[in-house]
Design an enzyme around this catalytic site. Structure first.
Site, PDB file in Angstrom:
ATOM      1  N   PRO A  83     -10.756  12.599  43.753  1.00 39.23           N
ATOM      2  CG  PRO A  83     -12.462  13.081  42.238  1.00 39.23           C
ATOM      3  CD  PRO A  83     -11.289  13.694  42.950  1.00 39.23           C
ATOM      4  CB  CYS A  84      -8.301   7.897  43.510  1.00 38.02           C
ATOM      5  SG  CYS A  84      -8.458   7.653  45.286  1.00 38.02           S
ATOM      6  CG  HIS A  85     -14.295   7.673  44.951  1.00 34.51           C
ATOM      7  ND1 HIS A  85     -13.721   8.837  45.435  1.00 34.51           N
ATOM      8  CD2 HIS A  85     -15.568   7.989  44.618  1.00 34.51           C
ATOM      9  CE1 HIS A  85     -14.617   9.803  45.396  1.00 34.51           C
ATOM     10  NE2 HIS A  85     -15.747   9.305  44.900  1.00 34.51           N
TER      11      HIS A  85
END
Length: 166
Positions: A126-128
Site C-alpha cells: 500500500p504505497c498510497h
C-alpha cells in the site's frame, strides 16, 4: 513468463501480473512500464482469479488485508521499504520520514519517496498510505485522485466497521 489479467476497477483498468503463483506487479494501465513487450500473457489462472477476488473485496470495503504472496522486482533497499509499507494498517497513513525511521535510515526520506514511487504492486503493497509529513497526499504514480479515492475508501470502511461493533 508472467501471466496477467486486466479488469475495470473504481480507479481505472488494473492489470494483475503473476509468475509462479506470486504477485509480481499490479498497476493501472496508464502507468509507465505496463508493457512487457510480449513477455506477459493475458491468461486466467487460479492465482489471478484469487487476486482479482481479493481486490474486488477490497474495493467493496470487505477486505482490509491481502493474503497473496508478493515478489516485486527491486533493489534490497526498495524491498525493505515495500516490506515496511505492508505493515501500515488499513485506514492509516505514515509519512516518508516515518518509513525512513522504521527501516533504520532516518536520513533516507527522499530515497523512501523514490522507492515508494517504484513500488510495482500498488494497493496490495500500500504505497498510497504514505503521505508527506504535513498531510499532503501528492506524489502518487496513479495520480492524486486515485490516491485520494483509496485513502477515503479505507478511512470510510474503518469508521463504519468500528461503529458497527459499538
Amino acid at each position: 513468463m508472467e501471466n496477467s489479467y486486466t479488469f475495470q476497477s473504481p480507479i481505472g483498468r488494473l492489470t494483475i501480473c503473476e509468475q509462479n503463483n506470486q504477485l509480481t506487479r499490479l498497476y493501472l494501465n496508464n502507468q509507465d512500464g505496463g508493457s512487457l513487450n510480449g513477455q506477459s500473457l493475458e491468461r486466467h489462472s487460479d492465482f489471478l482469479y484469487e487476486a482479482y477476488r481479493q481486490l474486488n473485496e477490497y474495493f467493496a470495503g470487505k477486505r482490509k488485508a491481502f493474503e497473496l504472496p508478493v515478489n516485486g522486482q527491486g533493489t534490497e533497499f526498495q524491498k525493505a521499504v515495500w516490506r515496511e509499507l505492508q505493515k501500515i494498517p488499513y485506514g492509516e497513513t505514515r509519512s516518508y520520514e516515518d518509513i525512513a525511521v522504521a527501516i533504520g535510515n532516518q536520513k533516507a526520506v527522499r530515497a523512501i519517496g523514490q522507492a515508494n514511487g517504484r513500488n510495482p504492486i500498488m494497493i496490495v503493497v500500500p504505497c498510497h498510505r504514505v503521505i508527506r509529513k504535513n498531510g499532503d497526499i501528492s506524489g502518487f504514480a496513479c495520480g492524486v485522485e486515485a490516491k485520494r479515492y483509496l485513502l477515503n475508501l479505507e478511512r470510510e470502511n474503518s469508521i463504519n466497521r468500528s461503529w458497527k461493533s459499538v
